[in-house]
Design a protein around this motif. Structure first.
Motif, short mmCIF file in Angstrom:
data_model
loop_
_atom_site.label_atom_id
_atom_site.label_comp_id
_atom_site.label_asym_id
_atom_site.label_seq_id
_atom_site.Cartn_x
_atom_site.Cartn_y
_atom_site.Cartn_z
N LYS A 16 -9.20 -8.76 2.08
CA LYS A 16 -7.99 -9.18 1.31
C LYS A 16 -6.72 -8.59 1.76
O LYS A 16 -5.81 -9.26 1.55
N HIS A 17 -6.76 -7.43 2.33
CA HIS A 17 -5.42 -6.88 2.65
C HIS A 17 -5.11 -6.45 4.12
O HIS A 17 -4.54 -5.29 4.32
N GLN A 18 -5.97 -7.16 4.97
CA GLN A 18 -5.80 -6.94 6.54
C GLN A 18 -4.35 -6.99 6.75
O GLN A 18 -3.88 -6.20 7.65
N GLY A 19 -3.66 -7.97 6.31
CA GLY A 19 -2.26 -7.96 6.76
C GLY A 19 -1.37 -7.05 6.10
O GLY A 19 -0.57 -6.40 7.17
N LEU A 20 -1.64 -6.56 5.09
CA LEU A 20 -0.70 -5.27 4.60
C LEU A 20 -1.01 -3.84 5.64
O LEU A 20 -0.21 -3.47 6.02
N LEU A 21 -2.28 -3.88 5.84
CA LEU A 21 -2.82 -2.54 6.66
C LEU A 21 -2.14 -2.88 8.08
O LEU A 21 -1.81 -1.87 8.33
N LEU A 22 -2.07 -4.09 8.51
CA LEU A 22 -1.60 -4.48 10.07
C LEU A 22 -0.16 -4.01 9.95
O LEU A 22 0.50 -3.43 10.90
N LYS A 23 0.60 -4.29 8.77
CA LYS A 23 2.10 -4.04 8.79
C LYS A 23 2.40 -2.44 8.91
O LYS A 23 3.06 -2.05 9.60
N ILE A 64 -4.27 0.89 -1.93
CA ILE A 64 -4.42 0.82 -0.50
C ILE A 64 -3.22 0.85 0.24
O ILE A 64 -3.40 1.85 1.13
N TYR A 65 -1.96 0.78 -0.40
CA TYR A 65 -0.74 1.23 0.35
C TYR A 65 -0.62 2.72 0.22
O TYR A 65 -0.08 3.36 1.13
N ARG A 66 -0.91 3.28 -1.05
CA ARG A 66 -0.88 4.78 -1.04
C ARG A 66 -1.70 5.41 -0.04
O ARG A 66 -1.23 6.19 0.67
N VAL A 67 -2.85 5.07 0.31
CA VAL A 67 -3.96 5.56 1.25
C VAL A 67 -3.46 5.23 2.68
O VAL A 67 -3.22 6.31 3.43
N GLY A 68 -2.85 4.01 2.65
CA GLY A 68 -2.56 3.78 4.22
C GLY A 68 -1.21 4.57 4.46
O GLY A 68 -1.14 5.01 5.41
N LEU A 69 -0.19 4.22 3.62
CA LEU A 69 1.10 4.82 3.97
C LEU A 69 0.95 6.40 4.30
O LEU A 69 1.28 7.21 5.15
N ASP A 121 11.39 6.64 4.76
CA ASP A 121 12.22 5.32 4.74
C ASP A 121 11.43 4.22 5.27
O ASP A 121 11.60 3.01 4.76
N ARG A 122 10.38 4.34 6.38
CA ARG A 122 9.70 3.43 6.91
C ARG A 122 8.80 2.80 5.62
O ARG A 122 8.68 1.46 5.50
N SER A 123 8.35 3.77 5.06
CA SER A 123 7.42 3.16 3.95
C SER A 123 8.23 2.47 2.95
O SER A 123 7.48 1.40 2.34
N LEU A 124 9.13 2.88 2.40
CA LEU A 124 9.98 2.04 1.30
C LEU A 124 10.44 0.85 1.86
O LEU A 124 10.17 -0.04 1.06
N THR A 125 10.99 0.81 3.02
CA THR A 125 11.07 -0.46 3.47
C THR A 125 10.22 -1.35 3.67
O THR A 125 10.14 -2.69 3.41
N LEU A 126 9.00 -0.77 4.12
CA LEU A 126 7.64 -1.92 4.21
C LEU A 126 7.22 -2.25 2.90
O LEU A 126 7.10 -3.64 2.78
N MET A 127 7.29 -1.29 2.04
CA MET A 127 6.79 -2.04 0.51
C MET A 127 7.92 -2.97 -0.15
O MET A 127 7.60 -3.77 -0.53
N MET A 128 9.15 -2.51 0.49
CA MET A 128 10.31 -3.45 -0.30
C MET A 128 10.06 -5.02 0.42
O MET A 128 10.12 -5.85 -0.27
N LEU A 129 9.89 -4.89 1.67
CA LEU A 129 9.52 -6.26 2.48
C LEU A 129 8.44 -6.82 1.73
O LEU A 129 8.35 -8.19 1.95
N ASP A 130 7.49 -6.01 1.49
CA ASP A 130 6.48 -7.08 0.95
C ASP A 130 6.47 -7.17 -0.73
O ASP A 130 5.47 -7.68 -1.39
N GLY A 131 7.66 -7.13 -1.26
CA GLY A 131 7.84 -7.56 -2.38
C GLY A 131 7.55 -6.56 -3.77
O GLY A 131 7.40 -6.92 -4.96
N PHE A 132 7.26 -5.33 -3.29
CA PHE A 132 6.71 -4.31 -4.33
C PHE A 132 8.11 -3.81 -5.13
O PHE A 132 9.23 -3.97 -4.63
N SER A 133 7.86 -3.83 -6.62
CA SER A 133 8.71 -3.47 -7.44
C SER A 133 9.25 -1.98 -6.94
O SER A 133 8.45 -1.08 -6.62
#
Length: 170
Positions: A16-23, A64-69, A121-133
């Motif tokens: 389900k989340h391969q794209g997120l992990l690859l980003k 998944i974002y939390r663990v990945g980042l 800042d990388r993490s913030l930017t990546l999550m923002m680009l993925d549409g997280f609040s």
């Protein structure tokens, strides 16, 4: 949680989340070898943390974002130490970049600029680009919502200025 159940959960997450992990991997690592290493480390950490996941306290994507980042940030720190101990092969770096991904100069520029930011800042930017609040980003990274807003506004301003500078050079 038994090993078989963890394996199934991990397989489901990866599907389900391969794209997120690859980003995340692409944002924190810059050579194919490093991308492979980081991806494996994130998968391992997801597997290890699967039994601690609680769908009532965190959305699956947020977990998944939390663990990945967190894994990427930790890996990045360790990698910086390793890089200090070996010579950089920058003259062959273009040969190491994955050619399987579509080449869009704007996207390459954006990844390059994001790569220059510090880990948070990388993490913030990546999550923002993925549409997280802002709230989801704050919860994932353990910072205040206000801090997320301030940092993202500064990052956006910085990236806009860099884009303008480059546009003026051309």
């Amino acid at each position: 949680m038994n090993s078989t159940l963890k394996d199934r959960l991990l397989h489901d997450w990866l599907t389900k989340h391969q794209g997120l992990l690859l980003k995340i991997v692409r944002t924190f690592s810059f050579t194919p070898h490093d991308r492979e290493d980081l991806f494996q480390e994130i998968v391992f950490q997801l597997w290890r943390s699967a039994e601690r996941y609680n769908s009532e306290t965190a959305a699956e994507t947020t977990w998944i974002y939390r663990v990945g980042l967190n894994t990427a940030i930790s890996w990045s720190r360790k990698e910086k130490t390793r890089q200090k101990q070996r010579n950089e092969l920058s003259h062959i770096a273009p040969l190491l970049n994955s050619s399987s991904e579509p080449s869009d100069p704007r996207l390459e520029w954006l990844y390059e600029q994001i790569g220059l930011l510090n880990n948070i800042d990388r993490s913030l930017t990546l999550m923002m680009l993925d549409g997280f609040s802002y709230q989801e980003i704050a919860d994932t990274l353990g910072v205040s919502v206000n801090n997320v807003g301030v940092k993202l506004n500064r990052i956006k301003k910085h990236l806009s200025q860099r884009a303008s500078e480059i546009e003026n050079e051309v």
